[in-house]
Design an enzyme around this catalytic site. Sequence first.
Site, PDB file in Angstrom:
ATOM      1  N   PHE A 126     -11.448   7.922  -3.420  1.00 54.25           N
ATOM      2  CA  PHE A 126     -10.095   8.479  -3.343  1.00 54.25           C
ATOM      3  C   PHE A 126      -9.272   7.810  -4.431  1.00 54.25           C
ATOM      4  O   PHE A 126      -9.142   6.588  -4.446  1.00 54.25           O
ATOM      5  CB  PHE A 126      -9.567   8.115  -1.951  1.00 54.25           C
ATOM      6  CG  PHE A 126      -8.174   8.508  -1.584  1.00 54.25           C
ATOM      7  CD1 PHE A 126      -7.875   9.821  -1.244  1.00 54.25           C
ATOM      8  CD2 PHE A 126      -7.167   7.555  -1.487  1.00 54.25           C
ATOM      9  CE1 PHE A 126      -6.597  10.161  -0.828  1.00 54.25           C
ATOM     10  CE2 PHE A 126      -5.888   7.894  -1.064  1.00 54.25           C
ATOM     11  CZ  PHE A 126      -5.605   9.202  -0.743  1.00 54.25           C
ATOM     12  N   GLY A 127      -8.759   8.607  -5.359  1.00 55.28           N
ATOM     13  CA  GLY A 127      -8.042   8.021  -6.492  1.00 55.28           C
ATOM     14  C   GLY A 127      -6.557   8.331  -6.437  1.00 55.28           C
ATOM     15  O   GLY A 127      -6.095   9.319  -7.022  1.00 55.28           O
ATOM     16  N   THR A 161     -12.159   2.269  -4.255  1.00 56.36           N
ATOM     17  CA  THR A 161     -13.377   1.906  -3.523  1.00 56.36           C
ATOM     18  C   THR A 161     -14.437   2.996  -3.701  1.00 56.36           C
ATOM     19  O   THR A 161     -14.102   4.183  -3.633  1.00 56.36           O
ATOM     20  CB  THR A 161     -13.039   1.759  -2.017  1.00 56.36           C
ATOM     21  OG1 THR A 161     -11.971   0.836  -1.885  1.00 56.36           O
ATOM     22  CG2 THR A 161     -14.236   1.260  -1.220  1.00 56.36           C
ATOM     23  N   ARG A 279     -19.829 -25.866  21.701  1.00 54.96           N
ATOM     24  CA  ARG A 279     -19.341 -27.082  21.034  1.00 54.96           C
ATOM     25  C   ARG A 279     -18.755 -28.050  22.063  1.00 54.96           C
ATOM     26  O   ARG A 279     -17.872 -27.671  22.845  1.00 54.96           O
ATOM     27  CB  ARG A 279     -18.257 -26.684  20.023  1.00 54.96           C
ATOM     28  CG  ARG A 279     -17.500 -27.837  19.411  1.00 54.96           C
ATOM     29  CD  ARG A 279     -18.345 -28.617  18.431  1.00 54.96           C
ATOM     30  NE  ARG A 279     -17.598 -29.725  17.862  1.00 54.96           N
ATOM     31  CZ  ARG A 279     -18.118 -30.613  17.046  1.00 54.96           C
ATOM     32  NH1 ARG A 279     -19.405 -30.542  16.708  1.00 54.96           N
ATOM     33  NH2 ARG A 279     -17.388 -31.581  16.562  1.00 54.96           N
ATOM     34  N   HIS A 349     -13.132 -23.196  15.311  1.00 57.35           N
ATOM     35  CA  HIS A 349     -14.366 -23.737  14.711  1.00 57.35           C
ATOM     36  C   HIS A 349     -14.132 -25.087  14.033  1.00 57.35           C
ATOM     37  O   HIS A 349     -15.110 -25.741  13.615  1.00 57.35           O
ATOM     38  CB  HIS A 349     -14.930 -22.767  13.660  1.00 57.35           C
ATOM     39  CG  HIS A 349     -15.756 -21.646  14.219  1.00 57.35           C
ATOM     40  ND1 HIS A 349     -15.243 -20.621  14.982  1.00 57.35           N
ATOM     41  CD2 HIS A 349     -17.094 -21.383  14.115  1.00 57.35           C
ATOM     42  CE1 HIS A 349     -16.206 -19.784  15.317  1.00 57.35           C
ATOM     43  NE2 HIS A 349     -17.339 -20.227  14.812  1.00 57.35           N
ATOM     44  N   GLY A 351     -13.750 -27.804  11.293  1.00 52.08           N
ATOM     45  CA  GLY A 351     -14.262 -27.887   9.925  1.00 52.08           C
ATOM     46  C   GLY A 351     -15.332 -26.841   9.622  1.00 52.08           C
ATOM     47  O   GLY A 351     -15.432 -26.353   8.493  1.00 52.08           O
ATOM     48  N   GLU A 374      -4.402   0.746   2.099  1.00 49.80           N
ATOM     49  CA  GLU A 374      -4.027   2.015   2.757  1.00 49.80           C
ATOM     50  C   GLU A 374      -2.619   1.964   3.332  1.00 49.80           C
ATOM     51  O   GLU A 374      -2.343   2.474   4.413  1.00 49.80           O
ATOM     52  CB  GLU A 374      -5.084   2.458   3.762  1.00 49.80           C
ATOM     53  CG  GLU A 374      -6.313   2.939   3.015  1.00 49.80           C
ATOM     54  CD  GLU A 374      -7.387   3.569   3.863  1.00 49.80           C
ATOM     55  OE1 GLU A 374      -7.052   4.357   4.753  1.00 49.80           O
ATOM     56  OE2 GLU A 374      -8.564   3.258   3.623  1.00 49.80           O
ATOM     57  N   GLU A 378       4.706  -3.192   5.097  1.00 48.90           N
ATOM     58  CA  GLU A 378       6.085  -2.756   4.838  1.00 48.90           C
ATOM     59  C   GLU A 378       6.172  -1.232   4.729  1.00 48.90           C
ATOM     60  O   GLU A 378       7.163  -0.632   5.164  1.00 48.90           O
ATOM     61  CB  GLU A 378       6.604  -3.436   3.559  1.00 48.90           C
ATOM     62  CG  GLU A 378       6.776  -4.951   3.669  1.00 48.90           C
ATOM     63  CD  GLU A 378       5.470  -5.761   3.668  1.00 48.90           C
ATOM     64  OE1 GLU A 378       4.403  -5.197   3.338  1.00 48.90           O
ATOM     65  OE2 GLU A 378       5.513  -6.961   4.021  1.00 48.90           O
TER      66      GLU A 378
HETATM   67  N1  CAA Z   1       1.792  13.993   5.800  1.00 51.84           N
HETATM   68  C1  CAA Z   1       2.062  15.125   5.058  1.00 51.84           C
HETATM   69  N2  CAA Z   1       3.200  15.263   4.327  1.00 51.84           N
HETATM   70  C2  CAA Z   1       4.067  14.235   4.350  1.00 51.84           C
HETATM   71  C3  CAA Z   1       3.838  13.050   5.075  1.00 51.84           C
HETATM   72  C4  CAA Z   1       2.652  12.950   5.831  1.00 51.84           C
HETATM   73  N3  CAA Z   1       2.371  11.877   6.549  1.00 51.84           N
HETATM   74  N4  CAA Z   1       4.875  12.216   4.890  1.00 51.84           N
HETATM   75  C5  CAA Z   1       5.730  12.843   4.070  1.00 51.84           C
HETATM   76  N5  CAA Z   1       5.241  14.072   3.737  1.00 51.84           N
HETATM   77  C6  CAA Z   1       5.857  15.072   2.845  1.00 51.84           C
HETATM   78  C7  CAA Z   1       7.380  15.076   2.999  1.00 51.84           C
HETATM   79  O1  CAA Z   1       7.788  16.010   3.978  1.00 51.84           O
HETATM   80  C8  CAA Z   1       7.835  15.464   1.616  1.00 51.84           C
HETATM   81  O2  CAA Z   1       7.754  16.874   1.493  1.00 51.84           O
HETATM   82  P1  CAA Z   1       8.966  17.727   0.812  1.00 51.84           P
HETATM   83  O3  CAA Z   1       9.009  17.237  -0.616  1.00 51.84           O
HETATM   84  O4  CAA Z   1       8.559  19.146   0.962  1.00 51.84           O
HETATM   85  O5  CAA Z   1      10.197  17.357   1.561  1.00 51.84           O
HETATM   86  C9  CAA Z   1       6.789  14.865   0.686  1.00 51.84           C
HETATM   87  O6  CAA Z   1       5.626  14.675   1.496  1.00 51.84           O
HETATM   88  C10 CAA Z   1       7.202  13.533   0.099  1.00 51.84           C
HETATM   89  O7  CAA Z   1       7.562  12.701   1.191  1.00 51.84           O
HETATM   90  P2  CAA Z   1       8.539  11.463   1.036  1.00 51.84           P
HETATM   91  O8  CAA Z   1       9.784  11.885   0.293  1.00 51.84           O
HETATM   92  O9  CAA Z   1       8.696  10.846   2.392  1.00 51.84           O
HETATM   93  O10 CAA Z   1       7.702  10.507   0.085  1.00 51.84           O
HETATM   94  P3  CAA Z   1       8.051   9.082  -0.493  1.00 51.84           P
HETATM   95  O11 CAA Z   1       7.896   9.146  -1.956  1.00 51.84           O
HETATM   96  O12 CAA Z   1       9.339   8.595   0.079  1.00 51.84           O
HETATM   97  O13 CAA Z   1       6.820   8.190   0.033  1.00 51.84           O
HETATM   98  C11 CAA Z   1       5.585   6.791   1.556  1.00 51.84           C
HETATM   99  C12 CAA Z   1       6.539   7.984   1.342  1.00 51.84           C
HETATM  100  C13 CAA Z   1       5.321   6.779   3.041  1.00 51.84           C
HETATM  101  C14 CAA Z   1       6.179   5.477   1.138  1.00 51.84           C
HETATM  102  C15 CAA Z   1       4.258   7.054   0.771  1.00 51.84           C
HETATM  103  O14 CAA Z   1       4.470   6.977  -0.627  1.00 51.84           O
HETATM  104  C16 CAA Z   1       3.172   6.080   1.139  1.00 51.84           C
HETATM  105  O15 CAA Z   1       2.520   6.261   2.168  1.00 51.84           O
HETATM  106  N6  CAA Z   1       2.925   5.040   0.300  1.00 51.84           N
HETATM  107  C17 CAA Z   1       1.832   4.119   0.499  1.00 51.84           C
HETATM  108  C18 CAA Z   1       0.632   4.590  -0.256  1.00 51.84           C
HETATM  109  C19 CAA Z   1      -0.638   3.978   0.257  1.00 51.84           C
HETATM  110  O16 CAA Z   1      -0.887   3.899   1.458  1.00 51.84           O
HETATM  111  N7  CAA Z   1      -1.510   3.619  -0.683  1.00 51.84           N
HETATM  112  C20 CAA Z   1      -2.826   3.116  -0.387  1.00 51.84           C
HETATM  113  C21 CAA Z   1      -3.856   3.953  -1.118  1.00 51.84           C
HETATM  114  S1  CAA Z   1      -5.457   3.925  -0.388  1.00 51.84           S
HETATM  115  C22 CAA Z   1      -6.187   2.539  -0.909  1.00 51.84           C
HETATM  116  O17 CAA Z   1      -5.775   1.873  -1.801  1.00 51.84           O
HETATM  117  C23 CAA Z   1      -7.380   2.150  -0.089  1.00 51.84           C
HETATM  118  C24 CAA Z   1      -8.739   2.197  -0.672  1.00 51.84           C
HETATM  119  O18 CAA Z   1      -9.078   2.767  -1.694  1.00 51.84           O
HETATM  120  C25 CAA Z   1      -9.751   1.538   0.149  1.00 51.84           C
END
Ligand code: CAA
Length: 390
Positions: A126-127, A161, A279, A349, A351, A374, A378
């Site tokens: 997932f990118g 990943t 232990r 545990h 040491g 993910e 915050e």
């Molecule tokens: N499901 C579907 N649509 C959604 C949604 C959801 N859960 N939440 C919001 N939306 C929709 C909104 O309704 C909005 O639609 P409209 O434009 O039509 O109104 C649109 O999506 C944008 O929503 P927001 O304005 O709320 O978006 P935002 O820019 O404020 O961001 C956020 C919200 C929750 C902070 C989001 O950016 C977020 O989740 N950020 C964290 C990203 C994250 O988890 N990254 C990890 C990546 S995975 C990884 O790294 C793991 C790996 O590989 C192992």
Amino acid sequence: MAAVDFDLSPDHELIRRTVREFAEGEVAPVAEELDRTKSFPYEIVEKLGKLNLMGIPFPEEYGGGGGDTLAYALAVEELTRVDSSVAITLCAHTSLGTQPVYLFGSEEQKHEWLPRLCSGERLGAFGLTEPEAGSDAGNVRTRANLADGEWTINGSKQFITNAGTDISGIVCITAVTGGEGNGIDPTHPKEISNIIVPNGAPGYEQGEPYRKMGWNASDTRPLTFTDCRVHEENLLGPRGQGFKQFLHILDIGRIGVAAMGVGLAQGALDEALSYAKQRKAFGKSISKFQAIQSKLADMSTEIEAGRLLVYKAAREKDSGRNFTLTAAQAKLKTGRLAVRCAEEAVQIHGGYGFIEEYPVCRFYRDAKILTIGEGTDEVQQMVIARALGA
Ligand code: CAA
């Protein structure tokens, strides 16, 4: 009146038992070595595929296990109880790499990719994350321009990943497809779409693996796309829906990562209890001291609370309800839980907890990312507060 049923069905009990036996018999004995040598668990992935566990929540017609989200969460929990690297490999593959194809792909895309992904023959990735798009996931800079039936992709992704193994198959990426050059409204430059990039696409390059604090046997790398070309039909779902699609995928992914938190915490408790019973200090097992008992009792209670949140989120998803709030609550609760329980297990545990031969040492290093990956704690708090209408 509908009852609240806390019992697992016989099918769910069976998957828990099956995965526990596999985790204890096949994963636990090699987990320390895989971690130490930073070796990707190819043989384990192959066995998981043979057990039909690499595609648990997808229909059998696509080669999946025909299970539900709860079954998937149980499997992830049991794997993480002994090893997080194997668990995140399965988790990122299933909920992040395969799920976009299943949910948003055309029948052609599903038939092309799902059987190979569900069997574990190929891994999905997932990118989303980029150097300037982490928590602010919408700030995507990667661009894809459409011309002559092909997307030309330029940009980079990071912390990805499963994209750099010998069996990596596809990465589903977000890219900005709006703006000049695409024949659509240039005043709407943030049209984000999802595109499937298969391994071997020209211009797609996987960087060197990161040197990480934990999850050492899992594959995590940066990716670059330099005039990378894929067919127009690799667009996943409707153009411009990519960000919303990925937010939905993240909701699903958070149930998996929350299950990892419960599993890691349970594994830490199991190790701590077993160690505390054998232990001896001051003439008796340290498990008989109230200070140790208090830690074990608190860990057990918090784990049960976290587990119920994870199962509730899974149940909400499986019954077609909105699960965004509960998934974020489960992820927030269990990430912290994993960190706390791993720390307490190391403390119990003494040491030995600081020595790599003891699993709790690895659990301690593996736990921290659960409050970041993910969606950080915050971000979960943002999602929860928004759902509360704050
Ligand atoms: N499901 C579907 N649509 C959604 C949604 C959801 N859960 N939440 C919001 N939306 C929709 C909104 O309704 C909005 O639609 P409209 O434009 O039509 O109104 C649109 O999506 C944008 O929503 P927001 O304005 O709320 O978006 P935002 O820019 O404020 O961001 C956020 C919200 C929750 C902070 C989001 O950016 C977020 O989740 N950020 C964290 C990203 C994250 O988890 N990254 C990890 C990546 S995975 C990884 O790294 C793991 C790996 O590989 C192992």
